[in-house]
Motif scaffolding. Structure first.
Motif, mmCIF file in Angstrom:
data_model
loop_
_atom_site.group_PDB
_atom_site.id
_atom_site.type_symbol
_atom_site.label_atom_id
_atom_site.label_comp_id
_atom_site.label_asym_id
_atom_site.label_seq_id
_atom_site.Cartn_x
_atom_site.Cartn_y
_atom_site.Cartn_z
ATOM 1 N N ILE A 20 3.209 -9.525 5.501
ATOM 2 C CA ILE A 20 4.367 -9.678 4.460
ATOM 3 C C ILE A 20 4.173 -8.676 3.530
ATOM 4 O O ILE A 20 3.156 -8.038 3.080
ATOM 5 C CB ILE A 20 4.078 -11.155 3.901
ATOM 6 N N THR A 21 5.320 -8.424 2.602
ATOM 7 C CA THR A 21 5.537 -7.607 1.575
ATOM 8 C C THR A 21 6.145 -8.351 0.256
ATOM 9 O O THR A 21 7.102 -9.169 0.748
ATOM 10 C CB THR A 21 6.287 -6.131 1.901
ATOM 11 N N MET A 22 5.397 -8.303 -0.785
ATOM 12 C CA MET A 22 5.974 -8.818 -2.029
ATOM 13 C C MET A 22 6.283 -7.778 -3.086
ATOM 14 O O MET A 22 5.325 -6.906 -3.173
ATOM 15 C CB MET A 22 5.286 -9.954 -2.607
ATOM 16 N N GLY A 23 7.475 -7.784 -3.552
ATOM 17 C CA GLY A 23 7.827 -6.543 -4.481
ATOM 18 C C GLY A 23 8.454 -7.458 -6.016
ATOM 19 O O GLY A 23 9.305 -8.282 -5.733
ATOM 20 N N VAL A 24 8.198 -6.604 -6.903
ATOM 21 C CA VAL A 24 8.706 -6.940 -8.356
ATOM 22 C C VAL A 24 9.712 -5.949 -8.467
ATOM 23 O O VAL A 24 9.475 -4.792 -8.554
ATOM 24 C CB VAL A 24 7.659 -7.001 -9.462
ATOM 25 N N ILE A 25 11.058 -6.198 -8.467
ATOM 26 C CA ILE A 25 12.227 -5.160 -8.404
ATOM 27 C C ILE A 25 12.951 -5.297 -9.814
ATOM 28 O O ILE A 25 13.185 -6.336 -10.080
ATOM 29 C CB ILE A 25 12.927 -5.354 -7.202
ATOM 30 N N GLU A 26 12.823 -3.985 -10.329
ATOM 31 C CA GLU A 26 13.659 -4.074 -11.514
ATOM 32 C C GLU A 26 14.738 -3.083 -11.266
ATOM 33 O O GLU A 26 15.008 -2.159 -10.882
ATOM 34 C CB GLU A 26 12.563 -3.049 -12.550
ATOM 35 N N GLU A 35 25.457 -2.189 0.324
ATOM 36 C CA GLU A 35 25.349 -3.157 1.596
ATOM 37 C C GLU A 35 24.421 -2.315 2.432
ATOM 38 O O GLU A 35 24.530 -1.190 2.924
ATOM 39 C CB GLU A 35 26.665 -3.293 2.540
ATOM 40 N N HIS A 36 23.364 -3.280 3.236
ATOM 41 C CA HIS A 36 22.562 -2.783 4.025
ATOM 42 C C HIS A 36 21.921 -3.946 4.826
ATOM 43 O O HIS A 36 22.213 -5.099 4.609
ATOM 44 C CB HIS A 36 21.422 -2.023 3.318
ATOM 45 N N SER A 37 21.181 -3.788 5.644
ATOM 46 C CA SER A 37 20.391 -4.805 6.514
ATOM 47 C C SER A 37 19.195 -4.435 6.956
ATOM 48 O O SER A 37 19.052 -2.868 6.989
ATOM 49 C CB SER A 37 21.252 -5.319 7.628
ATOM 50 N N HIS A 38 18.280 -5.295 7.415
ATOM 51 C CA HIS A 38 17.005 -4.752 7.780
ATOM 52 C C HIS A 38 16.536 -5.703 8.645
ATOM 53 O O HIS A 38 16.812 -7.192 8.506
ATOM 54 C CB HIS A 38 15.951 -4.528 6.640
ATOM 55 N N GLU A 39 15.363 -5.518 9.510
ATOM 56 C CA GLU A 39 14.712 -6.433 10.494
ATOM 57 C C GLU A 39 14.290 -7.595 9.698
ATOM 58 O O GLU A 39 13.643 -8.574 10.379
ATOM 59 C CB GLU A 39 13.876 -5.764 11.499
ATOM 60 N N ASN A 40 13.617 -7.369 8.207
ATOM 61 C CA ASN A 40 12.942 -8.331 7.532
ATOM 62 C C ASN A 40 13.718 -9.298 6.946
ATOM 63 O O ASN A 40 14.808 -9.202 6.497
ATOM 64 C CB ASN A 40 12.361 -7.430 6.520
ATOM 65 N N GLU A 41 13.002 -10.577 7.198
ATOM 66 C CA GLU A 41 13.655 -11.756 6.452
ATOM 67 C C GLU A 41 13.295 -11.723 5.046
ATOM 68 O O GLU A 41 12.349 -11.019 4.872
ATOM 69 C CB GLU A 41 12.962 -13.008 7.155
ATOM 70 N N GLN A 42 14.144 -11.928 4.087
ATOM 71 C CA GLN A 42 13.798 -11.920 2.917
ATOM 72 C C GLN A 42 14.072 -13.047 2.107
ATOM 73 O O GLN A 42 15.273 -13.720 2.138
ATOM 74 C CB GLN A 42 14.933 -10.504 2.486
ATOM 75 N N LEU A 43 13.419 -13.230 0.910
ATOM 76 C CA LEU A 43 13.558 -14.482 0.170
ATOM 77 C C LEU A 43 13.286 -13.949 -1.043
ATOM 78 O O LEU A 43 12.694 -12.925 -1.404
ATOM 79 C CB LEU A 43 12.273 -15.332 0.254
ATOM 80 N N GLY A 44 13.870 -14.308 -2.185
ATOM 81 C CA GLY A 44 13.912 -13.824 -3.691
ATOM 82 C C GLY A 44 14.060 -14.833 -4.812
ATOM 83 O O GLY A 44 14.903 -15.798 -4.428
ATOM 84 N N ILE A 70 17.894 -14.275 3.095
ATOM 85 C CA ILE A 70 18.416 -13.396 4.084
ATOM 86 C C ILE A 70 17.773 -13.381 5.471
ATOM 87 O O ILE A 70 16.753 -12.931 5.400
ATOM 88 C CB ILE A 70 18.643 -12.040 3.359
ATOM 89 N N PRO A 71 18.405 -13.881 6.177
ATOM 90 C CA PRO A 71 17.681 -13.836 7.575
ATOM 91 C C PRO A 71 17.842 -12.293 8.021
ATOM 92 O O PRO A 71 18.373 -11.431 7.636
ATOM 93 C CB PRO A 71 18.895 -14.516 8.509
ATOM 94 N N ILE A 88 11.805 -11.039 -7.990
ATOM 95 C CA ILE A 88 10.804 -10.851 -6.840
ATOM 96 C C ILE A 88 11.437 -11.103 -5.597
ATOM 97 O O ILE A 88 12.003 -11.897 -5.362
ATOM 98 C CB ILE A 88 9.788 -12.163 -7.280
ATOM 99 N N ASP A 89 11.066 -10.084 -4.676
ATOM 100 C CA ASP A 89 11.518 -10.257 -3.290
ATOM 101 C C ASP A 89 10.221 -10.263 -2.301
ATOM 102 O O ASP A 89 9.126 -9.861 -2.748
ATOM 103 C CB ASP A 89 12.227 -8.893 -2.958
ATOM 104 N N VAL A 90 10.459 -11.109 -1.376
ATOM 105 C CA VAL A 90 9.493 -11.244 -0.301
ATOM 106 C C VAL A 90 10.006 -10.987 1.040
ATOM 107 O O VAL A 90 10.992 -11.525 1.347
ATOM 108 C CB VAL A 90 8.778 -12.598 -0.456
ATOM 109 N N PHE A 91 9.187 -10.209 1.710
ATOM 110 C CA PHE A 91 9.861 -9.654 3.097
ATOM 111 C C PHE A 91 8.825 -9.930 4.149
ATOM 112 O O PHE A 91 7.571 -9.888 3.864
ATOM 113 C CB PHE A 91 10.149 -8.252 3.174
ATOM 114 N N ALA A 92 9.174 -10.432 5.391
ATOM 115 C CA ALA A 92 8.409 -10.428 6.604
ATOM 116 C C ALA A 92 9.448 -10.006 7.521
ATOM 117 O O ALA A 92 10.326 -10.533 7.944
ATOM 118 C CB ALA A 92 8.047 -12.101 6.699
ATOM 119 N N PRO A 93 8.791 -9.162 8.520
ATOM 120 C CA PRO A 93 7.275 -8.575 8.422
ATOM 121 C C PRO A 93 7.374 -7.596 7.249
ATOM 122 O O PRO A 93 8.231 -7.545 6.623
ATOM 123 C CB PRO A 93 7.177 -7.809 9.881
#
Length: 112
Positions: A20-26, A35-44, A70-71, A88-93
């Motif tokens: 998992i990755t957690m980020g504080v995004i400013e 617009e973009h997409s990625h293999e990571n599920e994202q919660l924020g 975001i699935p 705050i964004d959290v991503f897995a994987p």
């Protein structure tokens, strides 16, 4: 931790675990995450400021306490308000692609 530039006007301080990755995004005022997409599920969650978050075809205006999910592989985009935002964004994987991002010296906007 030295922030990394994710997009123009968007810096992130992140910590990576094994799965998992957690980020504080400013996000600067009136910035756009294209617009973009990625293999990571994202919660924020929004810590401060405001933004319009579009996931797929659904757009939400969010302020402090607003959340999103975001699935994997779903297109999404963000536009911030005039004061910008901190989230705050959290991503897995793990966001392995962030390892190569440029680092920028700047005092963090959060916490104040």
């Amino acid at each position: 931790m030295i922030p990394q530039q994710i997009w123009e006007g968007v810096l992130g301080r992140s910590v990576h675990g094994e799965r998992i990755t957690m980020g504080v995004i400013e996000l600067d005022a009136s910035s756009v995450v294209p617009e973009h997409s990625h293999e990571n599920e994202q919660l924020g969650i929004v810590l401060s400021g405001s933004l319009v978050f579009r996931v797929g075809e659904e757009a939400q205006e969010l302020g402090p306490g607003g959340t999103w999910r975001i699935p994997a592989n779903v297109p999404h985009a963000v536009e911030t308000g005039p004061e910008g935002a901190v989230v705050i964004d959290v991503f897995a994987p793990v966001r392995d692609d962030w390892a190569a991002l440029e680092r920028r010296e700047r005092p963090p906007r959060w916490p104040e």
